[in-house]
Design an enzyme around this catalytic site. Sequence first.
Site, mmCIF file in Angstrom:
data_model
loop_
_atom_site.group_PDB
_atom_site.id
_atom_site.type_symbol
_atom_site.label_atom_id
_atom_site.label_comp_id
_atom_site.label_asym_id
_atom_site.label_seq_id
_atom_site.Cartn_x
_atom_site.Cartn_y
_atom_site.Cartn_z
ATOM 1 C CE LYS A 208 -3.481 2.373 2.738
ATOM 2 N NZ LYS A 208 -4.399 2.349 3.874
ATOM 3 C CD GLU A 214 9.030 -6.040 7.282
ATOM 4 O OE1 GLU A 214 8.808 -4.919 6.748
ATOM 5 O OE2 GLU A 214 8.842 -6.247 8.489
ATOM 6 N N GLY A 280 -4.874 -1.843 4.890
ATOM 7 C CA GLY A 280 -4.100 -2.990 4.407
ATOM 8 C C GLY A 280 -4.819 -4.303 4.650
ATOM 9 N NE ARG A 281 -6.743 -3.644 10.716
ATOM 10 C CZ ARG A 281 -6.108 -2.494 10.843
ATOM 11 N NH1 ARG A 281 -4.952 -2.315 10.214
ATOM 12 N NH2 ARG A 281 -6.598 -1.503 11.561
ATOM 13 C CD GLU A 366 -2.166 -4.296 11.360
ATOM 14 O OE1 GLU A 366 -2.741 -4.107 10.269
ATOM 15 O OE2 GLU A 366 -0.961 -4.602 11.420
ATOM 16 C CG HIS A 397 -6.092 -35.873 16.388
ATOM 17 N ND1 HIS A 397 -6.346 -37.079 16.996
ATOM 18 C CD2 HIS A 397 -7.022 -35.744 15.407
ATOM 19 C CE1 HIS A 397 -7.374 -37.670 16.386
ATOM 20 N NE2 HIS A 397 -7.800 -36.871 15.420
ATOM 21 C CE LYS A 521 5.553 -1.184 10.203
ATOM 22 N NZ LYS A 521 4.730 -0.399 9.280
HETATM 23 O O1 F6P Z 1 2.882 -3.338 9.837
HETATM 24 C C1 F6P Z 1 1.577 -2.942 9.664
HETATM 25 C C2 F6P Z 1 1.169 -2.726 8.254
HETATM 26 O O2 F6P Z 1 1.062 -1.359 8.044
HETATM 27 C C3 F6P Z 1 -0.130 -3.426 7.966
HETATM 28 O O3 F6P Z 1 -1.228 -2.749 8.419
HETATM 29 C C4 F6P Z 1 -0.061 -3.561 6.485
HETATM 30 O O4 F6P Z 1 -1.000 -4.489 6.033
HETATM 31 C C5 F6P Z 1 1.365 -4.002 6.333
HETATM 32 O O5 F6P Z 1 2.065 -3.241 7.292
HETATM 33 C C6 F6P Z 1 1.964 -3.835 4.970
HETATM 34 O O6 F6P Z 1 1.946 -2.507 4.542
HETATM 35 P P1 F6P Z 1 2.144 -2.100 3.036
HETATM 36 O O7 F6P Z 1 1.053 -2.708 2.239
HETATM 37 O O8 F6P Z 1 2.112 -0.600 3.008
HETATM 38 O O9 F6P Z 1 3.481 -2.618 2.578
#
Ligand code: F6P
Length: 557
Positions: A208, A214, A280-281, A366, A397, A521
Amino acid sequence: MTEPVDPTTTPAWTRLTALYESLQPDLRGWFAGDQSRAKSLTFQAGDLYVDLSKNLINSDILSALVDLADQVGLADRRDAMLAGEHINVTEDRAVLHTALRSPQRSSLVVDGVDVIPEVHSVLDKVYAFANKVRSGEWVGVTGKPIATVVNIGIGGSDLGPVMVYEALQPYVKPGLKARFISNIDPTDVAEKTKDLDPETTLFIVASKTFTTLETLTNARLARTWLLDRLRGAGAIEEGDEAAKAAVAKHFVAVSTALDKVAEFGIDPDNAFGFWDWVGGRYSVDSAIGTSVAVTIGPENFADFLAGFHAIDRHFAETEFSSNVPALMGLLNVWYANFFKAATHAVLPYAQYLHRFPAYLQQLTMESNGKRVRYDGSPVTTETGEVFWGEPGTNGQHAFYQLIHQGTQKIPADFIAVANPAHPLVDGDNDVHELFLANFFAQTAALAFGKTADEVRAEGTPDAIVPARVFPGNRPTTSIMAPALTPSVVGQLIALYEHITFTEGVVWGIDSFDQWGVELGKQLALQIHPAVAGDDEALGKQDSSTQSLINYYRAQRK
Ligand code: F6P
């Protein structure tokens, strides 16, 4: 924006407190005394058949919960969300994931712009791209069609796509597969690319913000992997131009920040946008779902969106006394705040839904893991629940012991479909029927338990009787659907989105921000130089962190 209503000050809360204090849970007795209990507490939402009757409720509790919804203004908050008001106050944003699945003929003006044509124009672009990949018209730099799409994203830019891709495996075009790289652990990118052919691999960088450490790190690693492999095989020349041409054929992006996409070197023509009003979620139904649209195809993706929309309409139009997401959200409040249930299990009896609990962890935790309300004041009661689960029967199980006989009350949602994707038989047995027998048996065992007399009657020695008693009155909700179709998967996601919203409204919190993930972060960026050998940076860390980093440095070869 109206102030949040403190739920604990409402007459409904007072009534619920009294009802809780006088409640003597007795699901055996309640079912025996009311032949219509199952019928009156089963509801339909879209294709979802939802049985709430094995919950610790009676008609008084249910009506007090519905009163609570009224008294905290659930209808107004829901309508404000659907109308595009900036209910995400800490980020000053509208919350419009529901617009992502609105039909083309609808209209919704937000901040002066009708967002529906924009949504459909991006969807058209995603579908056109998906068709090109599926038909083989989109080829890699050496002219070969694409066999693997690799989504690079994390959090909402990963969990939704991977969960849905897994859930809809029977709909995936043969010969086309998806992979998902999310973790910055270099193992992830290494393992997920090690057997891929760069000439037939297409990366979708989904972020987003297009700033996530990452995702950008993994995207750069993937670009290096692609170029090194192509060059190593003599498939492309050395030099920037050849690299640019390869990236153009093997990388597309999904983001709200198209300028940053261009900076990364991806042609904006190969980028799919979305908007800051999609959390995002809550984004798997936006262009973030491109890997899903490519693999299952635009028609199935449209059915998936239609499934969401059916539940959106149910949530928007059904009175709360039979509104499934509202009732399930209110039940979660009942357990979290009155029974002090800290966790909530989600147990899909559908192997294809094996990532659904993980997906729900981000959606619910979240969203509702908050300690202040949307006006900044402290919450007045417990918020959030720890969502967790595994598919049945595997979970049976492993951890069901604790749900059946442990000291904690764990409300659980059981999910199953009537028609299996693989109707296999074992001798005379339809294996799906063996599977569903477990689904039905577990909720009955949890609800009705087994008394000491029943255990004794089986000839159990007295000393062992207590260990073999099942107390029962362990609450469950059963959700069934005809089959795990794209529409049903969309319906399940929308159901939980609105459950989460309902709880957030009762607690008066902003379910759409996520400030709690920021500190870690920032600290990681600050600590990184110390890890990489900067002694001055190391000296600034606390003694525990210093000793851990020293251990790392000593061990690292
Ligand atoms: O770490 C939280 C977050 O902002 C989430 O809410 C989001 O889904 C994820 O990181 C990834 O963010 P982006 O889509 O901006 O890379």
